[in-house]
Write a protein that holds these residues in place. Structure first.
Motif, PDB file in Angstrom:
ATOM      1  N   ARG A  10       1.389  -9.202   7.107  1.00 60.03           N
ATOM      2  CA  ARG A  10       2.569  -8.609   7.721  1.00 60.03           C
ATOM      3  C   ARG A  10       2.199  -7.299   8.386  1.00 60.03           C
ATOM      4  NH1 ARG A  10       7.376  -8.208   3.536  1.00 60.03           N
ATOM      5  NH2 ARG A  10       8.347  -7.372   5.427  1.00 60.03           N
ATOM      6  N   ARG A  11       2.699  -7.112   9.580  1.00 64.76           N
ATOM      7  CA  ARG A  11       2.433  -5.896  10.341  1.00 64.76           C
ATOM      8  C   ARG A  11       3.131  -4.711   9.689  1.00 64.76           C
ATOM      9  NH1 ARG A  11       5.036  -3.087  14.401  1.00 64.76           N
ATOM     10  NH2 ARG A  11       3.736  -2.167  16.036  1.00 64.76           N
ATOM     11  N   GLY A  12       2.468  -3.572   9.700  1.00 66.32           N
ATOM     12  CA  GLY A  12       3.053  -2.362   9.141  1.00 66.32           C
ATOM     13  C   GLY A  12       4.197  -1.843   9.996  1.00 66.32           C
ATOM     14  N   GLN A  13       5.001  -0.986   9.410  1.00 62.26           N
ATOM     15  CA  GLN A  13       6.151  -0.430  10.111  1.00 62.26           C
ATOM     16  C   GLN A  13       5.725   0.608  11.150  1.00 62.26           C
ATOM     17  OE1 GLN A  13       8.609   1.182   7.001  1.00 62.26           O
ATOM     18  NE2 GLN A  13       9.721  -0.728   6.709  1.00 62.26           N
ATOM     19  N   ASP A  14       6.533   0.754  12.177  1.00 65.55           N
ATOM     20  CA  ASP A  14       6.331   1.820  13.153  1.00 65.55           C
ATOM     21  C   ASP A  14       6.837   3.136  12.565  1.00 65.55           C
ATOM     22  OD1 ASP A  14       5.318   0.003  14.962  1.00 65.55           O
ATOM     23  OD2 ASP A  14       7.227  -0.292  15.990  1.00 65.55           O
ATOM     24  N   ILE A  15       6.203   4.220  12.942  1.00 64.18           N
ATOM     25  CA  ILE A  15       6.574   5.542  12.452  1.00 64.18           C
ATOM     26  C   ILE A  15       6.912   6.430  13.644  1.00 64.18           C
ATOM     27  CG2 ILE A  15       5.787   7.564  11.157  1.00 64.18           C
ATOM     28  CD1 ILE A  15       3.879   5.823   9.663  1.00 64.18           C
TER      29      ILE A  15
ATOM     30  N   SER B  90       4.668   7.406   5.167  1.00 67.53           N
ATOM     31  CA  SER B  90       4.992   6.017   5.473  1.00 67.53           C
ATOM     32  C   SER B  90       4.903   5.168   4.216  1.00 67.53           C
ATOM     33  CB  SER B  90       4.039   5.464   6.546  1.00 67.53           C
ATOM     34  OG  SER B  90       2.703   5.477   6.073  1.00 67.53           O
ATOM     35  N   SER B  91       5.350   3.932   4.339  1.00 71.12           N
ATOM     36  CA  SER B  91       5.291   2.979   3.235  1.00 71.12           C
ATOM     37  C   SER B  91       3.899   2.373   3.162  1.00 71.12           C
ATOM     38  CB  SER B  91       6.336   1.879   3.455  1.00 71.12           C
ATOM     39  OG  SER B  91       6.212   0.873   2.481  1.00 71.12           O
ATOM     40  N   SER B  92       3.398   2.198   1.948  1.00 73.36           N
ATOM     41  CA  SER B  92       2.087   1.578   1.743  1.00 73.36           C
ATOM     42  C   SER B  92       2.066   0.935   0.370  1.00 73.36           C
ATOM     43  CB  SER B  92       0.967   2.615   1.861  1.00 73.36           C
ATOM     44  OG  SER B  92       1.088   3.581   0.843  1.00 73.36           O
TER      45      SER B  92
ATOM     46  N   THR C 165       1.322   9.916   2.059  1.00 68.12           N
ATOM     47  CA  THR C 165       1.303  11.009   3.027  1.00 68.12           C
ATOM     48  C   THR C 165      -0.126  11.206   3.499  1.00 68.12           C
ATOM     49  OG1 THR C 165       3.180  12.092   1.943  1.00 68.12           O
ATOM     50  CG2 THR C 165       1.852  13.437   3.420  1.00 68.12           C
ATOM     51  N   ARG C 166      -0.296  11.296   4.798  1.00 67.21           N
ATOM     52  CA  ARG C 166      -1.634  11.476   5.364  1.00 67.21           C
ATOM     53  C   ARG C 166      -1.530  12.347   6.608  1.00 67.21           C
ATOM     54  NH1 ARG C 166      -2.278   6.966   9.342  1.00 67.21           N
ATOM     55  NH2 ARG C 166      -0.275   5.873   9.338  1.00 67.21           N
TER      56      ARG C 166
ATOM     57  N   ALA D  72       2.355   2.794   9.893  1.00 69.30           N
ATOM     58  CA  ALA D  72       2.164   2.415   8.491  1.00 69.30           C
ATOM     59  C   ALA D  72       1.163   1.268   8.375  1.00 69.30           C
ATOM     60  CB  ALA D  72       3.499   2.016   7.874  1.00 69.30           C
ATOM     61  N   PRO D  73       0.348   1.248   7.309  1.00 71.58           N
ATOM     62  CA  PRO D  73      -0.608   0.150   7.104  1.00 71.58           C
ATOM     63  C   PRO D  73       0.121  -1.174   6.922  1.00 71.58           C
ATOM     64  CG  PRO D  73      -1.109   2.028   5.676  1.00 71.58           C
ATOM     65  CD  PRO D  73       0.239   2.285   6.269  1.00 71.58           C
ATOM     66  N   GLY D  74      -0.517  -2.264   7.333  1.00 67.69           N
ATOM     67  CA  GLY D  74       0.054  -3.592   7.155  1.00 67.69           C
ATOM     68  C   GLY D  74      -0.105  -4.091   5.729  1.00 67.69           C
ATOM     69  N   GLU D  75       0.545  -5.221   5.440  1.00 67.83           N
ATOM     70  CA  GLU D  75       0.445  -5.844   4.124  1.00 67.83           C
ATOM     71  C   GLU D  75      -0.409  -7.098   4.210  1.00 67.83           C
ATOM     72  OE1 GLU D  75       4.116  -6.249   1.876  1.00 67.83           O
ATOM     73  OE2 GLU D  75       5.118  -4.959   3.336  1.00 67.83           O
ATOM     74  N   ASN D  76      -1.140  -7.370   3.143  1.00 66.85           N
ATOM     75  CA  ASN D  76      -1.970  -8.575   3.048  1.00 66.85           C
ATOM     76  C   ASN D  76      -2.926  -8.717   4.222  1.00 66.85           C
ATOM     77  OD1 ASN D  76      -0.541  -9.378   0.674  1.00 66.85           O
ATOM     78  ND2 ASN D  76       1.090 -10.203   1.959  1.00 66.85           N
ATOM     79  N   GLY D  77      -3.479  -7.595   4.637  1.00 69.12           N
ATOM     80  CA  GLY D  77      -4.445  -7.632   5.729  1.00 69.12           C
ATOM     81  C   GLY D  77      -3.832  -7.598   7.113  1.00 69.12           C
TER      82      GLY D  77
END
Length: 393
Positions: free
Chosen positions: A141-146, A169-171, A238-239, A262-267
């Motif tokens: 799944r693609r990560g969220q836009d910030i 962001s969410s991770s 936070t980064r 935000a980073p994606g999920e499951n690659g």
């Protein structure tokens, strides 16, 4: 309305247009029929009211480019209605059809891509979010836009700069590594969907796949949730990143930085970062598109007799500008290549506006010279023509 009813309706016939009709022709036909069958024009007539609903329904589908394409493809795949699939796994019973599109091609020897095509198609037509397969729970799944904001100086905006941005962001939860389970425990396979994350829902003549309600599409259940993320498997991170703001950015512009979200999920890939830019005003320069602007004071003799004057530039190195004889107040000159950068690598221009300025104080010598000039030009009335034009109107 069932899927079968949906596909057997000929929306082109409802609007009275051919399948090749353009968007404008469809709109014209709809407006004509809408006026004819509108309830306000046919009060108490239930027949015209139903006709109006049918016309509106047809226009909703055919006026949307994406939905129209899906509708056309679905009718092509199933021929006239849904009977075209009677020999490929659809079973007749009591005059109805009962099969799951997600399993339509399973065990038939046909390629899985065909089944995927049907799933995608009907997911779009009925707004059910596309197909849900056994691998849906672990699909990347693609990560969220910030979104973020940055304030910079006028010079930084013109020349470009690199800024530090602190992003939240969410991770994946750091305490449970994204599993949602408390440390030392593991999630168990959802018994309802058997780990697929999808459940079959019966809608009369059809069965559709949808996210499992018990595990919410994850395929896993958490008995002892992680106390940090409360079983969601997601947390806040936070980064700080270094973001390059391109040269020539304008105040209020929104910059997209690909894969900085935000980073994606499951690659899955990261989302994008959108930066809203705020530019501080400059005390000397302004900006019009790719051109910089500046107003330069000149004396009356410089404007009247002509002169070479020094003009400031954004980088601090002045340039020499030739003012011709008889230059009026407010005239604008163009200095090539001294503006903001363009996308092709070239630069805009510096627009210089001259402003004839009266000295606040005069010494005796200057006053005497001006009085002599006044006496020499006493016969010249600069307002005479203006007065004549005013009287002629």
């Amino acid at each position: 309305m069932s899927t079968k009813d949906y596909l057997e309706k000929d929306y082109y016939a409802v609007l009275g247009v051919p399948k090749s009709a353009t968007a404008a022709e469809i709109k014209t036909a709809y407006r004509k029929l809408a006026r004819q069958y509108h309830p306000d024009a046919n009060k108490g007539n239930t027949e015209t009211e139903e006709k109006f609903k049918e016309v509106s329904e047809a226009y909703d589908v055919l006026s949307d480019v994406k939905r129209r394409k899906e509708y056309d493809e679905a009718r092509t795949l199933f021929g006239s209605g849904l009977g075209g699939y009677a020999g490929t796994g659809a079973q007749r019973g009591g005059g109805g059809f009962n099969f799951d599109f997600g399993d339509l091609f399973s065990g038939t020897g046909q390629s899985s891509s065909a089944g995927d095509r049907i799933g995608d198609l009907f997911g779009g037509l009925f707004n059910r979010g596309g197909r849900s397969t056994a691998t849906g729970a672990t699909r990347p799944r693609r990560g969220q836009d910030i979104e973020s904001e940055v304030t910079m100086s006028f010079g930084e905006a013109v020349e470009g700069t690199t800024v530090s941005l602190r992003l939240t962001s969410s991770s994946a939860c750091g305490a449970c590594s994204g599993t949602g389970a408390k440390a030392g425990t593991t999630p168990r396979v959802c018994p309802t969907c058997e780990g697929t994350g999808a459940a079959s829902r019966n809608l009369g003549n059809f069965a559709f796949s949808e996210p499992c309600r018990d595990c919410r599409g994850r395929g896993l259940l958490v008995d002892d949730p992680c106390p940090v993320c409360e079983g969601s498997g997601r947390g806040k991170s936070t980064r700080t990143i270094q973001a390059r703001i391109p040269a020539g950015v304008a105040d209020g512009q929104r910059i997209r930085l690909k894969a900085k979200g935000a980073p994606g999920e499951n690659g899955g890939p990261s989302g994008d970062l959108y930066v809203q830019v705020h530019v501080k005003p400059h005390p000397v320069f302004g900006r019009t598109g790719e051109n910089l602007t500046v107003t330069v004071p000149v004396t009356f003799p410089e404007a009247a007799l002509g002169a070479e004057i020094k003009v400031p530039t954004l980088k601090g190195m002045p340039v020499t500008l030739r003012i011709p004889e008889g230059t009026p107040n407010g005239r604008t000159f163009r200095v090539r290549g001294r503006g903001a950068p363009r996308k092709d690598g070239t630069k805009g221009d510096l627009l210089v506006t001259v402003q004839v300025t009266v000295p606040p104080h005069l010494d005796d010598k200057a006053r005497a010279a001006l009085e002599e000039f006044r006496d020499a030009t006493e016969g010249i009335d600069l307002r005479e023509e203006l007065i004549k034009q005013a009287r002629s109107e």
